[in-house]
Design an enzyme around this catalytic site. Structure first.
Site, mmCIF file in Angstrom:
data_model
loop_
_atom_site.group_PDB
_atom_site.id
_atom_site.type_symbol
_atom_site.label_atom_id
_atom_site.label_comp_id
_atom_site.label_asym_id
_atom_site.label_seq_id
_atom_site.Cartn_x
_atom_site.Cartn_y
_atom_site.Cartn_z
ATOM 1 N N HIS A 1 -8.458 143.098 50.534
ATOM 2 C CA HIS A 1 -7.505 143.211 51.646
ATOM 3 C C HIS A 1 -6.938 141.838 52.004
ATOM 4 O O HIS A 1 -5.735 141.680 52.225
ATOM 5 C CB HIS A 1 -8.198 143.814 52.871
ATOM 6 C CG HIS A 1 -8.317 145.309 52.852
ATOM 7 N ND1 HIS A 1 -9.166 145.975 51.995
ATOM 8 C CD2 HIS A 1 -7.698 146.267 53.583
ATOM 9 C CE1 HIS A 1 -9.063 147.278 52.214
ATOM 10 N NE2 HIS A 1 -8.188 147.480 53.174
ATOM 11 N N ARG A 2 -7.824 140.845 52.041
ATOM 12 C CA ARG A 2 -7.388 139.496 52.415
ATOM 13 C C ARG A 2 -6.431 138.919 51.371
ATOM 14 O O ARG A 2 -5.431 138.286 51.717
ATOM 15 C CB ARG A 2 -8.619 138.594 52.594
ATOM 16 C CG ARG A 2 -8.310 137.242 53.219
ATOM 17 C CD ARG A 2 -9.571 136.445 53.488
ATOM 18 N NE ARG A 2 -10.456 137.141 54.406
ATOM 19 C CZ ARG A 2 -11.670 137.580 54.108
ATOM 20 N NH1 ARG A 2 -12.162 137.368 52.902
ATOM 21 N NH2 ARG A 2 -12.397 138.196 55.002
#
Length: 208
Positions: free
Chosen positions: A43-44
């Protein structure tokens, strides 16, 4: 597509917003087709670093999970255990993640909040909970690990793209209207708690 199969409501990827419009919080569904494990670091990388996911999850499903994998010959893998990760860890990324990827079904553990509610409502997605403590059962519902991407992240964070069959049961916690079962239940439970504390206080008021 949605199919009723032996009393089970099965979502078959690719899934459209139209497929999900009549599914509400508290419903129990199952998943056939493409599901990719995807948690914190992935996600990051997408949201903060602007890196495109190497697996196309549009109209498919992601699973907030860090599985245990057994390597086989010829770059093949076997799913040993795949328990859900607490979804709230992804909450701050989820609106942008859904917007950028077009993912339709998000699976994890526990509730999520405003970012995910907004994403589900705006982009026609749902969040579902896989019952905790059933990681080995979940692994038996993975027919094949199709590919593994971002292996540099290590086993838990690698994107394991799987083909699943009747993966579930999945309890819908946020629907395409943005209704949030966990947040709604908090209100009800807090009301019950306040009444219980009031009643208990009457019974133990003599204690100094």
């Amino acid at each position: 597509m949605v199919e009723m199969r032996n009393g089970k409501k099965v979502l078959i990827t690719p899934v459209s917003a139209e497929d999900l419009k009549d599914i509400k919080v508290g419903d129990i569904v199952y998943l056939d087709g493409s599901m990719t494990t995807c948690r914190d670091v992935a996600h990051r990388r997408l949201v903060e670093e602007g890196r495109e996911l190497p697996v196309d999850v549009r109209n498919n499903a992601i699973f907030h999970a860090g599985p245990i994998i057994r390597p086989l010959e010829n770059d093949k893998f076997e799913m040993v255990s795949v328990g859900p990760t607490t979804s709230m860890r992804m909450e701050k990324f989820e609106y942008e993640f859904v917007k950028l990827t077009g993912v339709r079904v998000i699976i994890g553990k526990g509730g999520m909040k405003e970012n995910t509610e907004r994403a589900c409502k705006e982009f026609g997605a749902i969040h579902c909970v896989f019952p905790a403590g059933n990681a080995v059962v979940a692994a038996t519902e993975v027919e094949e690990i199709v590919r593994a991407e971002w292996r540099d992240l290590g086993m838990p964070e690698t994107l394991w793209n799987c083909r699943v069959k009747e993966f579930g049961p999945l309890i819908v916690s946020i629907d395409t209207q943005g209704n949030n079962m966990f947040e709604e239940n908090k209100v009800i439970f807090n009301q019950k708690k306040d009444k219980a504390i009031e009643e208990i206080s009457k019974q133990v008021g003599f204690i100094k």
